[in-house]
Design an enzyme around this catalytic site. Structure first.
Site, PDB file in Angstrom:
ATOM      1  N   ASP A  21     -47.062 -13.455 -17.846  1.00 33.77           N
ATOM      2  CA  ASP A  21     -45.728 -13.174 -17.290  1.00 33.77           C
ATOM      3  C   ASP A  21     -45.500 -11.744 -16.793  1.00 33.77           C
ATOM      4  OD1 ASP A  21     -45.474 -15.735 -18.208  1.00 33.77           O
ATOM      5  OD2 ASP A  21     -43.695 -15.404 -19.426  1.00 33.77           O
ATOM      6  N   ASP A  63     -43.448 -17.325 -15.911  1.00 32.99           N
ATOM      7  CA  ASP A  63     -42.207 -17.946 -16.323  1.00 32.99           C
ATOM      8  C   ASP A  63     -41.598 -18.493 -15.020  1.00 32.99           C
ATOM      9  OD1 ASP A  63     -40.832 -18.290 -18.754  1.00 32.99           O
ATOM     10  OD2 ASP A  63     -39.421 -16.668 -18.319  1.00 32.99           O
ATOM     11  N   HIS A  65     -38.567 -20.823 -14.046  1.00 30.02           N
ATOM     12  CA  HIS A  65     -37.430 -21.621 -14.488  1.00 30.02           C
ATOM     13  C   HIS A  65     -36.635 -22.228 -13.334  1.00 30.02           C
ATOM     14  CE1 HIS A  65     -38.129 -20.148 -18.477  1.00 30.02           C
ATOM     15  NE2 HIS A  65     -37.695 -18.928 -18.266  1.00 30.02           N
ATOM     16  N   LYS A 108     -44.719 -22.063 -16.469  1.00 31.63           N
ATOM     17  CA  LYS A 108     -44.154 -22.549 -17.732  1.00 31.63           C
ATOM     18  C   LYS A 108     -42.648 -22.418 -17.737  1.00 31.63           C
ATOM     19  CE  LYS A 108     -44.879 -18.205 -20.014  1.00 31.63           C
ATOM     20  NZ  LYS A 108     -43.437 -18.008 -20.159  1.00 31.63           N
ATOM     21  N   CYS A 147     -43.249 -14.388 -25.134  1.00 33.58           N
ATOM     22  CA  CYS A 147     -44.287 -15.254 -24.559  1.00 33.58           C
ATOM     23  C   CYS A 147     -45.688 -14.872 -24.998  1.00 33.58           C
ATOM     24  CB  CYS A 147     -44.139 -15.304 -23.043  1.00 33.58           C
ATOM     25  SG  CYS A 147     -42.643 -16.236 -22.593  1.00 33.58           S
TER      26      CYS A 147
HETATM   27  C1  VGL Z   1     -39.973 -14.264 -21.868  1.00 34.89           C
HETATM   28  C2  VGL Z   1     -37.806 -14.096 -22.593  1.00 34.89           C
HETATM   29  C3  VGL Z   1     -37.442 -15.148 -21.780  1.00 34.89           C
HETATM   30  C4  VGL Z   1     -41.385 -13.757 -21.898  1.00 34.89           C
HETATM   31  C5  VGL Z   1     -39.619 -15.328 -21.059  1.00 34.89           C
HETATM   32  O1  VGL Z   1     -42.126 -13.979 -20.920  1.00 34.89           O
HETATM   33  O2  VGL Z   1     -41.759 -13.110 -22.906  1.00 34.89           O
HETATM   34  N1  VGL Z   1     -39.064 -13.666 -22.626  1.00 34.89           N
HETATM   35  N2  VGL Z   1     -38.361 -15.756 -21.036  1.00 34.89           N
HETATM   36 ZN    ZN Z   2     -37.906 -17.156 -19.507  1.00 32.24          ZN
END
Ligand code: VGL
Ligand code: ZN
Length: 201
Positions: A21, A63, A65, A108, A147
């Site tokens: 990420d 990430d 979404h 993800k 993550c």
């Molecule tokens: C993450 C908070 C929300 C991460 C992803 O990649 O660590 N943290 N979504």
């Molecule tokens: Zn997230």
């Protein structure tokens, strides 16, 4: 052997780099900025070069979404909206040297009603790693306390040897100390922390 007599780590077939990420929304100026999140970029670029040079596989997670994801505050979640699929905020950091043609990307958190921090959760990452003969994961990226933590724990659970790239992770630290506690939890669970100096050139 290095001067202290400690064994250095040698990269070999079966190793994979997992970059978690490293996306614009998690960097300074992003909608869910990780403090000093940009520090991971030069650190990861060194590991990326080492894996490229040895022709070892490189996996990168994003990430990714939907705009109405349940982890977003307007939908009852803890976070400001971030990493919306296809947005600039969801793009990889431009300064991250991912090899364009060979990086294996895992998306993800793609389902609106399902929170997913681990790169193994609801993805085919495990199958793809096994397909490449991977047994040992070198994990870095963002964020240490979310993550990275859940990806490392799932990697250990799935039977991989996991190396935590301690100089290539940064934490959100919603509560002070979350990042340090997450690192301790990963190490307690069997992850081996290393820094760049511990890798054999
Ligand atoms: C993450 C908070 C929300 C991460 C992803 O990649 O660590 N943290 N979504
Ligand atoms: Zn997230």
């Amino acid at each position: 052997m290095c001067p202290l007599g400690l064994q250095q780590l040698v990269l070999s077939p079966g190793d994979a780099l997992v970059v978690v990420d490293v996306q614009n929304d998690f960097l300074p100026g992003g909608s869910l900025a990780v403090p000093r999140g940009d520090d991971v970029i030069p650190a990861l670029n060194r590991y990326l070069a080492a894996f490229v040079r040895r022709e070892l596989p490189i996996f990168a997670t994003r990430d990714w979404h939907p705009p109405n994801h349940c982890s977003f505050q307007p939908y009852g979640g803890p976070w400001p909206p971030h990493c919306v699929a296809g947005s600039d905020g969801a793009a990889f950091a431009a300064a991250l040297d991912l090899p364009a043609s060979s990086t294996l990307i895992t998306l993800k958190g793609t389902q609106p009603e399902k929170d997913a921090y681990s790169a193994f959760d609801g993805t085919d990452l495990d199958a793809r790693l096994r397909g490449q003969g991977v047994a040992r994961l070198f994990v870095g990226g963002l964020a240490t306390d979310y993550c990275v933590l859940y990806t490392v724990k799932d990697g250990l659970k799935a039977g991989y040897t996991v190396i935590l790239l301690q100089d290539a992770v940064r934490a959100v630290n919603v509560r002070p100390g979350d990042g340090k506690r997450a690192e301790a939890e990963m190490i307690r669970g069997g992850a081996m922390p290393i820094r760049w100096e511990m890798l054999a050139a």
